[in-house]
Write a protein that holds these residues in place. Structure first.
Motif, PDB file in Angstrom:
ATOM      1  N   LEU A 114     -13.062   2.609  25.489  1.00 16.48           N
ATOM      2  CA  LEU A 114     -12.433   1.782  26.531  1.00 16.48           C
ATOM      3  C   LEU A 114     -11.646   0.589  25.369  1.00 16.48           C
ATOM      4  O   LEU A 114     -10.604   0.451  25.765  1.00 16.48           O
ATOM      5  CB  LEU A 114     -13.497   1.132  27.480  1.00 16.48           C
ATOM      6  N   HIS A 115     -12.287   0.190  24.558  1.00 19.99           N
ATOM      7  CA  HIS A 115     -11.490  -0.901  23.605  1.00 19.99           C
ATOM      8  C   HIS A 115     -10.413  -0.331  22.903  1.00 19.99           C
ATOM      9  O   HIS A 115      -9.290  -0.832  22.865  1.00 19.99           O
ATOM     10  CB  HIS A 115     -12.605  -1.384  22.608  1.00 19.99           C
ATOM     11  N   ASP A 116     -10.572   1.013  22.455  1.00 18.18           N
ATOM     12  CA  ASP A 116      -9.664   1.673  21.801  1.00 18.18           C
ATOM     13  C   ASP A 116      -8.540   1.912  22.719  1.00 18.18           C
ATOM     14  O   ASP A 116      -7.150   1.725  22.395  1.00 18.18           O
ATOM     15  CB  ASP A 116     -10.010   2.933  21.221  1.00 18.18           C
ATOM     16  N   ALA A 117      -8.675   2.450  23.909  1.00 21.45           N
ATOM     17  CA  ALA A 117      -7.680   2.802  24.846  1.00 21.45           C
ATOM     18  C   ALA A 117      -6.825   1.606  25.178  1.00 21.45           C
ATOM     19  O   ALA A 117      -5.508   1.278  25.234  1.00 21.45           O
ATOM     20  CB  ALA A 117      -8.177   3.331  26.121  1.00 21.45           C
ATOM     21  N   LEU A 118      -7.675   0.581  25.414  1.00 25.55           N
ATOM     22  CA  LEU A 118      -6.911  -0.797  25.834  1.00 25.55           C
ATOM     23  C   LEU A 118      -6.257  -1.447  24.745  1.00 25.55           C
ATOM     24  O   LEU A 118      -5.094  -1.884  24.657  1.00 25.55           O
ATOM     25  CB  LEU A 118      -8.066  -1.844  26.183  1.00 25.55           C
ATOM     26  N   GLY A 119      -6.713  -1.381  23.488  1.00 32.45           N
ATOM     27  CA  GLY A 119      -5.895  -1.665  22.307  1.00 32.45           C
ATOM     28  C   GLY A 119      -4.524  -1.110  22.109  1.00 32.45           C
ATOM     29  O   GLY A 119      -3.561  -1.592  21.876  1.00 32.45           O
ATOM     30  N   ARG A 120      -4.572   0.364  22.425  1.00 27.72           N
ATOM     31  CA  ARG A 120      -3.314   0.999  22.190  1.00 27.72           C
ATOM     32  C   ARG A 120      -2.421   0.959  23.464  1.00 27.72           C
ATOM     33  O   ARG A 120      -1.192   0.766  23.058  1.00 27.72           O
ATOM     34  CB  ARG A 120      -3.623   2.716  22.228  1.00 27.72           C
ATOM     35  N   ALA A 121      -2.743   0.473  24.681  1.00 30.43           N
ATOM     36  CA  ALA A 121      -2.233   0.200  25.602  1.00 30.43           C
ATOM     37  C   ALA A 121      -1.313  -1.105  25.475  1.00 30.43           C
ATOM     38  O   ALA A 121      -0.244  -1.463  25.874  1.00 30.43           O
ATOM     39  CB  ALA A 121      -2.863   0.210  26.911  1.00 30.43           C
ATOM     40  N   LEU A 122      -2.376  -2.141  24.984  1.00 26.67           N
ATOM     41  CA  LEU A 122      -1.482  -3.706  24.733  1.00 26.67           C
ATOM     42  C   LEU A 122      -0.579  -3.521  23.707  1.00 26.67           C
ATOM     43  O   LEU A 122       0.595  -4.132  23.938  1.00 26.67           O
ATOM     44  CB  LEU A 122      -2.761  -4.376  24.216  1.00 26.67           C
ATOM     45  N   ASP A 123      -0.613  -2.474  22.609  1.00 23.61           N
ATOM     46  CA  ASP A 123       0.333  -2.314  21.867  1.00 23.61           C
ATOM     47  C   ASP A 123       1.651  -1.827  22.108  1.00 23.61           C
ATOM     48  O   ASP A 123       2.770  -2.148  21.618  1.00 23.61           O
ATOM     49  CB  ASP A 123      -0.082  -1.537  20.624  1.00 23.61           C
ATOM     50  N   ARG A 124       1.665  -0.996  23.295  1.00 20.24           N
ATOM     51  CA  ARG A 124       2.891  -0.710  23.994  1.00 20.24           C
ATOM     52  C   ARG A 124       3.459  -1.586  24.930  1.00 20.24           C
ATOM     53  O   ARG A 124       4.554  -1.304  25.555  1.00 20.24           O
ATOM     54  CB  ARG A 124       2.480   0.759  24.582  1.00 20.24           C
ATOM     55  N   LEU A 125       2.754  -2.634  25.149  1.00 20.21           N
ATOM     56  CA  LEU A 125       3.339  -3.811  26.322  1.00 20.21           C
ATOM     57  C   LEU A 125       4.635  -4.433  25.521  1.00 20.21           C
ATOM     58  O   LEU A 125       4.478  -4.574  24.145  1.00 20.21           O
ATOM     59  CB  LEU A 125       2.469  -4.620  26.610  1.00 20.21           C
ATOM     60  N   PRO A 126       5.582  -4.868  26.233  1.00 20.76           N
ATOM     61  CA  PRO A 126       6.605  -5.554  25.610  1.00 20.76           C
ATOM     62  C   PRO A 126       5.992  -6.809  25.329  1.00 20.76           C
ATOM     63  O   PRO A 126       4.927  -7.355  25.896  1.00 20.76           O
ATOM     64  CB  PRO A 126       7.564  -5.820  26.963  1.00 20.76           C
ATOM     65  N   GLU A 127       6.485  -7.640  24.450  1.00 16.62           N
ATOM     66  CA  GLU A 127       5.990  -8.923  23.695  1.00 16.62           C
ATOM     67  C   GLU A 127       5.651  -9.737  24.887  1.00 16.62           C
ATOM     68  O   GLU A 127       4.598 -10.377  24.847  1.00 16.62           O
ATOM     69  CB  GLU A 127       6.959  -9.313  22.736  1.00 16.62           C
ATOM     70  N   ARG A 128       6.481 -10.049  25.836  1.00 16.99           N
ATOM     71  CA  ARG A 128       6.055 -11.411  26.666  1.00 16.99           C
ATOM     72  C   ARG A 128       4.734 -10.888  27.532  1.00 16.99           C
ATOM     73  O   ARG A 128       4.084 -11.667  27.681  1.00 16.99           O
ATOM     74  CB  ARG A 128       7.161 -11.653  27.621  1.00 16.99           C
ATOM     75  N   GLN A 129       4.865  -9.628  28.038  1.00 13.80           N
ATOM     76  CA  GLN A 129       3.871  -9.036  28.732  1.00 13.80           C
ATOM     77  C   GLN A 129       2.294  -9.278  27.943  1.00 13.80           C
ATOM     78  O   GLN A 129       1.539  -9.388  28.527  1.00 13.80           O
ATOM     79  CB  GLN A 129       3.929  -7.710  29.226  1.00 13.80           C
ATOM     80  N   ARG A 130       2.481  -8.871  26.577  1.00 15.82           N
ATOM     81  CA  ARG A 130       1.407  -8.747  25.891  1.00 15.82           C
ATOM     82  C   ARG A 130       0.833 -10.390  25.723  1.00 15.82           C
ATOM     83  O   ARG A 130      -0.131 -10.545  25.875  1.00 15.82           O
ATOM     84  CB  ARG A 130       1.593  -8.154  24.626  1.00 15.82           C
ATOM     85  N   LEU A 131       1.856 -11.200  25.373  1.00 13.86           N
ATOM     86  CA  LEU A 131       1.385 -12.541  25.488  1.00 13.86           C
ATOM     87  C   LEU A 131       0.656 -12.974  26.473  1.00 13.86           C
ATOM     88  O   LEU A 131      -0.304 -13.734  26.495  1.00 13.86           O
ATOM     89  CB  LEU A 131       2.654 -13.402  24.744  1.00 13.86           C
ATOM     90  N   ALA A 132       1.379 -12.971  27.724  1.00 11.21           N
ATOM     91  CA  ALA A 132       1.001 -13.387  28.974  1.00 11.21           C
ATOM     92  C   ALA A 132      -0.485 -12.602  29.591  1.00 11.21           C
ATOM     93  O   ALA A 132      -1.421 -13.429  29.914  1.00 11.21           O
ATOM     94  CB  ALA A 132       1.688 -12.832  30.215  1.00 11.21           C
ATOM     95  N   VAL A 133      -0.632 -11.325  28.978  1.00 11.81           N
ATOM     96  CA  VAL A 133      -2.223 -10.901  29.304  1.00 11.81           C
ATOM     97  C   VAL A 133      -3.167 -11.446  28.261  1.00 11.81           C
ATOM     98  O   VAL A 133      -4.205 -11.716  28.679  1.00 11.81           O
ATOM     99  CB  VAL A 133      -2.113  -9.188  29.061  1.00 11.81           C
ATOM    100  N   VAL A 134      -2.671 -11.504  27.150  1.00 13.62           N
ATOM    101  CA  VAL A 134      -3.782 -12.051  26.085  1.00 13.62           C
ATOM    102  C   VAL A 134      -4.022 -13.723  26.497  1.00 13.62           C
ATOM    103  O   VAL A 134      -5.084 -13.607  26.425  1.00 13.62           O
ATOM    104  CB  VAL A 134      -3.228 -12.070  24.816  1.00 13.62           C
ATOM    105  N   LEU A 135      -3.018 -14.237  26.776  1.00 11.65           N
ATOM    106  CA  LEU A 135      -3.184 -15.838  27.259  1.00 11.65           C
ATOM    107  C   LEU A 135      -4.205 -15.699  28.420  1.00 11.65           C
ATOM    108  O   LEU A 135      -5.063 -16.646  28.582  1.00 11.65           O
ATOM    109  CB  LEU A 135      -2.240 -16.538  27.407  1.00 11.65           C
ATOM    110  N   ARG A 136      -3.885 -14.947  29.424  1.00 11.02           N
ATOM    111  CA  ARG A 136      -4.655 -15.200  30.829  1.00 11.02           C
ATOM    112  C   ARG A 136      -6.042 -14.595  30.712  1.00 11.02           C
ATOM    113  O   ARG A 136      -7.052 -15.032  31.066  1.00 11.02           O
ATOM    114  CB  ARG A 136      -4.050 -14.158  31.824  1.00 11.02           C
ATOM    115  N   TYR A 137      -6.151 -13.363  29.899  1.00 15.16           N
ATOM    116  CA  TYR A 137      -7.528 -12.660  30.358  1.00 15.16           C
ATOM    117  C   TYR A 137      -8.298 -12.850  28.697  1.00 15.16           C
ATOM    118  O   TYR A 137      -9.673 -12.672  28.877  1.00 15.16           O
ATOM    119  CB  TYR A 137      -7.211 -11.227  30.393  1.00 15.16           C
ATOM    120  N   TYR A 138      -7.636 -12.910  27.562  1.00 18.70           N
ATOM    121  CA  TYR A 138      -8.590 -13.050  26.523  1.00 18.70           C
ATOM    122  C   TYR A 138      -8.772 -14.545  26.106  1.00 18.70           C
ATOM    123  O   TYR A 138      -9.956 -14.923  25.666  1.00 18.70           O
ATOM    124  CB  TYR A 138      -7.684 -12.350  25.156  1.00 18.70           C
ATOM    125  N   GLU A 139      -7.710 -15.536  26.376  1.00 20.26           N
ATOM    126  CA  GLU A 139      -7.941 -16.848  26.290  1.00 20.26           C
ATOM    127  C   GLU A 139      -8.303 -17.638  27.441  1.00 20.26           C
ATOM    128  O   GLU A 139      -8.485 -18.916  27.417  1.00 20.26           O
ATOM    129  CB  GLU A 139      -6.645 -17.234  25.587  1.00 20.26           C
TER     130      GLU A 139
END
Length: 186
Positions: A114-139
């Motif tokens: 699950l962690h691996d699949a999520l990491g690869r999927a996060l890598d494929r997100l556009p920059e702003r989407q990745r930032l928004a998801v990381v800030l919302r759910y990781y931070e």
């Protein structure tokens, strides 16, 4: 000019209290901050550069940070702001292509599927989407703070996170069973 008994970059004695407090902080929190930086950049080397830049800014402001419990927030904010600056600068130099470059095989040792699949999927997100998801759910930042950090409206944050989560679900093959994220409203 540096003191004879000191570091030319720090301008003082290497054993002074400020330097030791900061060294202890970095030793204790460095690994966690590097994980956050890696999620922001999706590249280990770039994450190390980002963390180094944020820690340099934090060190310069160390005496002004009254609440030592708030240092993590200060460093994370410095990382996000620096990443946004780098992203804006890089945005002018990066041109999309139809073909993705070859990437080295990732070492999956010690990672869950699950962690691996999520990491690869996060890598494929556009920059702003990745930032928004990381800030919302990781931070765990609220939407209004994310809007302020990214310089966009709260509505844009909501739609960006919603599109990103939908893309993560599809890309990772997780469907509606994405842990920790409520299913999309239809």
């Amino acid at each position: 000019m540096a003191r004879p008994d000191g570091d030319p970059w720090l301008g003082g004695d290497l054993n002074d209290t400020r330097h030791e407090e900061f060294r202890e902080y970095v030793t204790a929190r460095g690994a966690a901050l590097l994980r956050a930086a890696t999620q922001l950049t999706s590249d280990r080397a770039e994450a190390e550069d980002l963390l180094q830049a944020a820690l340099a800014k934090t060190y310069l402001a160390w005496d002004r940070i009254q609440d030592r419990a708030a240092v993590d927030g200060y460093v994370r904010r410095a990382m996000v702001n620096t990443q946004i600056s780098w992203w804006r600068r890089k945005k002018l130099d990066v041109y999309p292509t139809d073909r993705l470059p070859d990437r080295p095989v990732d070492d999956h040792t010690g990672r869950s599927e699950l962690h691996d699949a999520l990491g690869r999927a996060l890598d494929r997100l556009p920059e702003r989407q990745r930032l928004a998801v990381v800030l919302r759910y990781y931070e765990d930042m609220p939407e209004n703070e994310i809007a302020e950090v990214l310089g966009i409206s709260v509505g844009t944050v909501k739609s960006t996170v919603s599109r990103a989560v939908a893309k993560l679900r599809d890309d990772a093959g997780l469907g509606a069973d994405f842990p920790g994220v409520p299913p999309q409203q239809g």
